[in-house]
Motif scaffolding. Structure first.
Motif, PDB file in Angstrom:
ATOM      1  N   VAL A   1       1.115  -1.418  -0.093  1.00  0.00           N
ATOM      2  CA  VAL A   1       0.031  -0.089   0.081  1.00  0.00           C
ATOM      3  C   VAL A   1       0.740   1.214   0.033  1.00  0.00           C
ATOM      4  CG1 VAL A   1      -1.468   1.428   1.454  1.00  0.00           C
ATOM      5  CG2 VAL A   1      -2.197  -1.302   1.061  1.00  0.00           C
ATOM      6  N   ARG A   2       1.873   1.336   0.639  1.00  0.00           N
ATOM      7  CA  ARG A   2       2.822   2.695   0.913  1.00  0.00           C
ATOM      8  C   ARG A   2       3.580   2.629  -0.526  1.00  0.00           C
ATOM      9  NH1 ARG A   2       4.118   0.055   5.869  1.00  0.00           N
ATOM     10  NH2 ARG A   2       3.184   1.425   7.535  1.00  0.00           N
ATOM     11  N   ALA A   3       3.913   1.621  -1.132  1.00  0.00           N
ATOM     12  CA  ALA A   3       4.555   1.521  -2.386  1.00  0.00           C
ATOM     13  C   ALA A   3       3.938   1.985  -3.530  1.00  0.00           C
ATOM     14  CB  ALA A   3       5.358   0.286  -2.670  1.00  0.00           C
ATOM     15  N   GLU A   4       2.392   1.815  -3.649  1.00  0.00           N
ATOM     16  CA  GLU A   4       1.634   2.437  -4.632  1.00  0.00           C
ATOM     17  C   GLU A   4       0.881   3.692  -4.009  1.00  0.00           C
ATOM     18  OE1 GLU A   4       0.764   1.355  -7.344  1.00  0.00           O
ATOM     19  OE2 GLU A   4       1.901  -0.462  -7.438  1.00  0.00           O
ATOM     20  N   GLY A   5       1.225   4.155  -2.878  1.00  0.00           N
ATOM     21  CA  GLY A   5       0.328   5.498  -2.480  1.00  0.00           C
ATOM     22  C   GLY A   5      -1.095   5.188  -2.303  1.00  0.00           C
ATOM     23  N   ILE A   6      -1.524   4.220  -1.802  1.00  0.00           N
ATOM     24  CA  ILE A   6      -2.919   3.892  -1.744  1.00  0.00           C
ATOM     25  C   ILE A   6      -3.459   4.652  -0.583  1.00  0.00           C
ATOM     26  CG2 ILE A   6      -4.674   2.194  -1.405  1.00  0.00           C
ATOM     27  CD1 ILE A   6      -2.800   0.424  -3.338  1.00  0.00           C
ATOM     28  N   LYS A   7      -4.647   5.219  -0.605  1.00  0.00           N
ATOM     29  CA  LYS A   7      -5.518   5.773   0.529  1.00  0.00           C
ATOM     30  C   LYS A   7      -6.754   4.954   0.536  1.00  0.00           C
ATOM     31  CE  LYS A   7      -2.566   9.238   1.470  1.00  0.00           C
ATOM     32  NZ  LYS A   7      -1.834   9.334   2.585  1.00  0.00           N
ATOM     33  N   SER A   8      -7.706   5.214  -0.152  1.00  0.00           N
ATOM     34  CA  SER A   8      -8.909   4.615  -0.121  1.00  0.00           C
ATOM     35  C   SER A   8      -8.726   3.129  -0.867  1.00  0.00           C
ATOM     36  CB  SER A   8     -10.096   5.218  -1.027  1.00  0.00           C
ATOM     37  OG  SER A   8     -11.255   4.524  -0.928  1.00  0.00           O
ATOM     38  N   LEU A   9      -9.335   2.024   0.025  1.00  0.00           N
ATOM     39  CA  LEU A   9      -9.295   0.745  -0.499  1.00  0.00           C
ATOM     40  C   LEU A   9     -10.598   0.014  -0.151  1.00  0.00           C
ATOM     41  CD1 LEU A   9      -7.644  -1.777  -1.124  1.00  0.00           C
ATOM     42  CD2 LEU A   9      -6.998  -1.992   1.171  1.00  0.00           C
ATOM     43  N   LEU A  10     -11.147  -0.601  -1.202  1.00  0.00           N
ATOM     44  CA  LEU A  10     -12.300  -1.533  -1.168  1.00  0.00           C
ATOM     45  C   LEU A  10     -11.805  -3.225  -1.312  1.00  0.00           C
ATOM     46  CD1 LEU A  10     -15.322  -2.172  -0.841  1.00  0.00           C
ATOM     47  CD2 LEU A  10     -15.459  -1.671  -3.340  1.00  0.00           C
ATOM     48  N   ALA A  11     -12.226  -4.014  -0.464  1.00  0.00           N
ATOM     49  CA  ALA A  11     -11.905  -5.364  -0.832  1.00  0.00           C
ATOM     50  C   ALA A  11     -13.250  -6.217  -0.533  1.00  0.00           C
ATOM     51  CB  ALA A  11     -11.035  -5.941   0.425  1.00  0.00           C
ATOM     52  N   VAL A  12     -13.445  -6.767  -1.686  1.00  0.00           N
ATOM     53  CA  VAL A  12     -14.895  -7.654  -1.933  1.00  0.00           C
ATOM     54  C   VAL A  12     -14.391  -9.191  -1.934  1.00  0.00           C
ATOM     55  CG1 VAL A  12     -17.076  -7.937  -3.182  1.00  0.00           C
ATOM     56  CG2 VAL A  12     -16.060  -5.785  -2.789  1.00  0.00           C
ATOM     57  N   PRO A  13     -15.075  -9.949  -0.951  1.00  0.00           N
ATOM     58  CA  PRO A  13     -14.696 -11.522  -1.389  1.00  0.00           C
ATOM     59  C   PRO A  13     -15.314 -12.062  -2.636  1.00  0.00           C
ATOM     60  CG  PRO A  13     -16.187 -10.912   0.644  1.00  0.00           C
ATOM     61  CD  PRO A  13     -15.895  -9.964   0.095  1.00  0.00           C
ATOM     62  N   LEU A  14     -14.642 -12.942  -3.219  1.00  0.00           N
ATOM     63  CA  LEU A  14     -15.156 -13.727  -4.535  1.00  0.00           C
ATOM     64  C   LEU A  14     -15.833 -14.992  -3.946  1.00  0.00           C
ATOM     65  CD1 LEU A  14     -12.193 -12.907  -6.926  1.00  0.00           C
ATOM     66  CD2 LEU A  14     -14.392 -11.849  -6.764  1.00  0.00           C
ATOM     67  N   ILE A  15     -17.110 -14.937  -3.693  1.00  0.00           N
ATOM     68  CA  ILE A  15     -17.529 -16.153  -3.256  1.00  0.00           C
ATOM     69  C   ILE A  15     -18.492 -16.756  -4.170  1.00  0.00           C
ATOM     70  CG2 ILE A  15     -19.245 -16.708  -1.313  1.00  0.00           C
ATOM     71  CD1 ILE A  15     -18.465 -14.468   0.230  1.00  0.00           C
ATOM     72  N   HIS A  16     -18.163 -18.053  -4.196  1.00  0.00           N
ATOM     73  CA  HIS A  16     -19.138 -19.036  -5.112  1.00  0.00           C
ATOM     74  C   HIS A  16     -19.557 -20.166  -4.340  1.00  0.00           C
ATOM     75  CE1 HIS A  16     -19.822 -22.426  -8.165  1.00  0.00           C
ATOM     76  NE2 HIS A  16     -20.189 -21.329  -8.821  1.00  0.00           N
ATOM     77  N   GLY A  17     -20.983 -20.327  -4.023  1.00  0.00           N
ATOM     78  CA  GLY A  17     -21.503 -21.452  -3.217  1.00  0.00           C
ATOM     79  C   GLY A  17     -20.809 -20.936  -1.782  1.00  0.00           C
ATOM     80  N   ASP A  18     -20.253 -21.960  -1.063  1.00  0.00           N
ATOM     81  CA  ASP A  18     -20.127 -22.031   0.510  1.00  0.00           C
ATOM     82  C   ASP A  18     -18.675 -21.694   0.246  1.00  0.00           C
ATOM     83  OD1 ASP A  18     -22.565 -22.499   0.851  1.00  0.00           O
ATOM     84  OD2 ASP A  18     -22.302 -24.484   1.099  1.00  0.00           O
ATOM     85  N   SER A  19     -17.940 -21.608  -0.676  1.00  0.00           N
ATOM     86  CA  SER A  19     -16.281 -21.321  -0.721  1.00  0.00           C
ATOM     87  C   SER A  19     -15.944 -19.996  -1.168  1.00  0.00           C
ATOM     88  CB  SER A  19     -15.675 -22.499  -1.457  1.00  0.00           C
ATOM     89  OG  SER A  19     -15.836 -22.339  -2.931  1.00  0.00           O
ATOM     90  N   ALA A  20     -14.759 -19.218  -0.558  1.00  0.00           N
ATOM     91  CA  ALA A  20     -14.274 -18.065  -0.923  1.00  0.00           C
ATOM     92  C   ALA A  20     -13.009 -18.255  -2.092  1.00  0.00           C
ATOM     93  CB  ALA A  20     -13.827 -17.390   0.297  1.00  0.00           C
ATOM     94  N   LEU A  21     -13.155 -17.796  -3.340  1.00  0.00           N
ATOM     95  CA  LEU A  21     -12.021 -18.198  -4.170  1.00  0.00           C
ATOM     96  C   LEU A  21     -10.915 -17.121  -4.013  1.00  0.00           C
ATOM     97  CD1 LEU A  21     -14.186 -18.635  -7.261  1.00  0.00           C
ATOM     98  CD2 LEU A  21     -13.524 -20.529  -5.745  1.00  0.00           C
ATOM     99  N   GLY A  22     -11.455 -16.011  -3.650  1.00  0.00           N
ATOM    100  CA  GLY A  22     -10.445 -14.664  -3.382  1.00  0.00           C
ATOM    101  C   GLY A  22     -11.052 -13.603  -3.186  1.00  0.00           C
ATOM    102  N   VAL A  23     -10.197 -12.609  -3.375  1.00  0.00           N
ATOM    103  CA  VAL A  23     -10.636 -11.117  -3.165  1.00  0.00           C
ATOM    104  C   VAL A  23     -10.519 -10.363  -4.448  1.00  0.00           C
ATOM    105  CG1 VAL A  23     -10.432  -9.057  -1.650  1.00  0.00           C
ATOM    106  CG2 VAL A  23     -10.135 -11.497  -0.543  1.00  0.00           C
ATOM    107  N   LEU A  24     -11.523  -9.279  -4.549  1.00  0.00           N
ATOM    108  CA  LEU A  24     -11.373  -8.495  -5.513  1.00  0.00           C
ATOM    109  C   LEU A  24     -11.090  -6.965  -4.817  1.00  0.00           C
ATOM    110  CD1 LEU A  24     -11.502  -7.241  -8.455  1.00  0.00           C
ATOM    111  CD2 LEU A  24     -14.030  -6.954  -8.170  1.00  0.00           C
ATOM    112  N   PHE A  25      -9.780  -6.300  -5.240  1.00  0.00           N
ATOM    113  CA  PHE A  25      -9.410  -5.237  -4.411  1.00  0.00           C
ATOM    114  C   PHE A  25      -9.452  -3.991  -5.619  1.00  0.00           C
ATOM    115  CE2 PHE A  25      -6.693  -8.296  -2.413  1.00  0.00           C
ATOM    116  CZ  PHE A  25      -6.958  -8.136  -1.211  1.00  0.00           C
TER     117      PHE A  25
END
Length: 643
Positions: free
Chosen positions: A172-196
């Motif tokens: 985050v520091r290297a990219e200079g990020i301030k605002s951040l949104l993380a949304v889980p990628l959920i299919h059925g009962d399992s989480a495949l990952g996260v969309l940032f």
């Protein structure tokens, strides 16, 4: 017709007209300025209220347009996701779309790995080197997965309510990020990952923007699951296609194998020579081929191999015979044993133009079997469990010493295979001390064949019957060569020479006694003949060769006295009788001490400088006493001792 002045009149109708035309906010500000100049206070107040309502409607229209644009983008994204993408392309489609939908500066996807970490993929808008597959072991992505809901912050690094981890904070520091949104990628009962998605300025996302990203994440999870299944299916199809290709290749090669087998068997049955069969085998394997006998001599070859080290190839052949399988020699060369039962008939050296696969190795085994059959047919013998040479050697060991008829019969059989035992020969009993017994047997077969001798095996020892007169020298040569092959010492007991087939049994017994003597003397791993054991060798010998013991020990001194009429033997006796004192020996002999010293120097020159060492001095004294006793018994007078 409407007057131009009526159009721009500062009243409520004008506000409605601007609202209907979706005029920019600057138009309302201009209208309020004219109202301040042309209208009364009451009219101006009502106009301001109308403009504020217009602002509200205008903002609502903007949000509606944004929702419409977002929904249109979402529809386009869904349509794009239905296209046949591989997983990497699909991830880039998702991150590009989400970056555009919420006007973010950066977007990426973290896929969940088996160990629970997130590996980053498909970065869009990154300014640093984001290596695909970079792992995050904690942070907002894991927190969003644990919550099962989107997680966002207007200023990530200052938000103490979030779960922080060093890797994520460093990124985050290297990219200079301030605002951040993380949304889980959920299919059925399992989480495949996260969309940032993130921006480099402090920003508060609206519920509509978060909802659009969540909708896109839901579509993305379905598409990712579908892409992974398609990728697995493609992999399975590719594997099936590869298996099919391998099966077709194997079938074609097996057909070639059958043809090669038929061709070589036809050549064999038609009486073809080794050269013809070797060429057919080389053609079947697309290789250069040599057939060599057990001694390593080339019997037939389709081409020369000048770079081959014959000694190294011979060592590899011993290993191949011990393991009874093909062995790779160097780079791109194979050595395969040619055997019939337990008999070593030679070996094949093969250098293929391409790597040998399983079916090719079957052809190679067939080739060696064909050569074995042909060699047996040419020699006119049948395959038996015991090799012919071993059987003859065993017959010699069992030969009664006075059975002249059986001895002549064995001589004839030996002559038929090119061996002659009427000349001098020695017998060696060889015992490996560190394993490798099978390899030692194979080596011994090749060695015996190369030196026109015989080999057999008895009670863990390899017996060699070889032409020669110096049993000690032959034992040393065999011991050194076999020890180098096995990589550990061997013990060799030797006896000989003998000059008749009837001597073989006696030499065999003496060689075994010599081997046991070396073991008793704690000299395992060394070589010796009976003559090397001095007086002990005389006792172990069945013939009790006293003359040979005397000649071996002090013969040069006796010969010198006979030729030069000197008294070296007498000086030796006096030297030992006076406790190895030159001065006292001089008094006994009535000569000057310098004379004794010169005689001792001459004795050292004749017997060697080590004759006074403890392991030899006893033999010298025993030889002197035995020589003196024989002289007394023969002539009856001590004065004849020098003869």
């Amino acid at each position: 017709m409407v007057d131009e002045a009526d159009i721009h009149r500062p009243d409520l109708l004008t506000v409605l007209r601007l609202l209907a035309e979706e005029a920019p906010l600057e138009s309302y500000e201009e209208l309020l300025l004219r109202a301040g100049q042309e209208c009364s206070a009451v009219e101006r107040l009502r106009l301001e209220q109308a403009v504020r309502l217009a602002y509200v409607i205008h903002a609502s229209q903007d949000r509606r347009r944004q929702r419409e644009d977002g929904l249109a983008e979402l529809v386009d994204t869904a349509r794009d996701m239905t296209q046949p993408h591989d997983l990497g392309e699909l991830l880039h489609v998702i991150t590009r779309r989400v970056k555009r939908i919420v006007n973010a500066d950066l977007a990426c996807i973290g896929l969940r790995e088996d160990d629970g970490s997130l590996s980053l993929h498909a970065p869009e808008g990154a300014t640093t080197a984001v290596v695909p597959g970079m792992r995050l072991d904690g942070g907002p992505g894991h927190q969003a997965i644990a919550m099962g809901a989107p997680l966002w912050t207007a200023d990530y690094l200052r938000d103490t309510g979030l779960e922080h981890c060093p890797h994520a904070d460093e990124f985050v520091r290297a990219e200079g990020i301030k605002s951040l949104l993380a949304v889980p990628l959920i299919h059925g009962d399992s989480a495949l990952g996260v969309l940032f998605c993130a921006t480099r300025s402090v920003r508060r996302l609206t519920p509509e923007e978060i909802g659009l990203v969540c909708s896109l994440a839901a579509l993305g999870a379905v598409a990712i699951e579908r892409a992974e299944r398609l990728q697995d299916a493609r992999s399975e199809v590719s594997e099936l296609e590869l298996d099919g290709f391998r099966a077709r290749t194997t079938l074609a090669r097996l057909e070639q194998l059958g043809d090669a087998q038929s061709r070589m068997m036809s050549l064999l049955l038609s009486g073809a020579d080794l050269d013809t069969v070797a060429q057919a085998a080389a053609d079947a394997l697309d290789s250069t081929l040599q057939l060599r006998d057990p001694a390593g001599r080339v019997m037939t070859a389709t081409a020369d191999m000048p770079d081959l080290d014959d000694a190294a190839v011979a060592r590899t052949s011993w290993d191949a015979h011990a393991r009874r399988t093909s062995v790779v020699h160097g780079e791109g060369t194979w050595v395969t044993p040619v055997v019939a039962g337990a008999e070593n008939l030679g070996f094949v050296v093969l250098r293929p133009t391409t790597a040998l696969v399983g079916e090719d190795q079957q052809v190679l085994r067939l080739v060696t079997q064909t050569f074995a059959l042909q060699l047996l047919l040419q020699r006119g013998t049948a395959v038996t469990q015991a090799p012919v040479h071993d059987a003859l050697f065993n017959a010699l060991l069992a030969l009664p010493s006075r059975d002249g008829q059986q001895a002549r019969h064995l001589e004839q059989r030996l002559s038929d295979i090119g061996l002659d035992l009427t000349g001098p020969h020695v017998l060696l009993a060889v015992r490996p001390e560190g394993g490798g017994y099978g390899r030692a047997i194979v080596w011994a077969s090749s060695y015996a064949d190369a030196h026109a001798g015989l080999k057999t095996v008895q009670d863990g020892c390899v017996m060699l019957l070889l032409p020669g007169t110096d049993a000690s020298a032959i034992a040393r040569s065999v011991g050194a060569e076999l020890a180098a092959v096995l990589g550990h010492p061997v013990t060799v007991g030797a006896a000989g020479p003998g000059r008749d087939p009837g001597d073989v049994a006696r030499l065999h017994a003496e060689a075994l006694r010599c081997l046991e003597a070396l073991t008793t003397l704690d000299a395992a791993g060394s070589t010796a003949a009976l003559g090397d054991l001095g007086f002990m060798g005389l006792l172990l010998s069945e013939t009790h060769d006293v003359s040979g013991f005397i000649d071996t020990t002090i013969g040069p001194v006796l010969d010198y006295d006979r030729k030069n009429a000197t008294g070296l033997t007498e000086t030796l006796e006096a030297y030992f009788a006076t406790g190895a004192s030159p001065s006292k020996a001089a008094e006994t002999l009535h000569v000057h001490p310098n004379t004794v010293s010169r005689r001792l120097e001459r004795i050292s020159a004749l017997l060697g400088s080590g004759w006074q060492q403890p392991d030899r001095v006893l033999d010298v004294q025993l030889a002197l006493r035995t020589h003196r006793m024989r002289s007394v018994l023969r002539l009856g007078a001590p004065d004849a001792a020098r003869s």
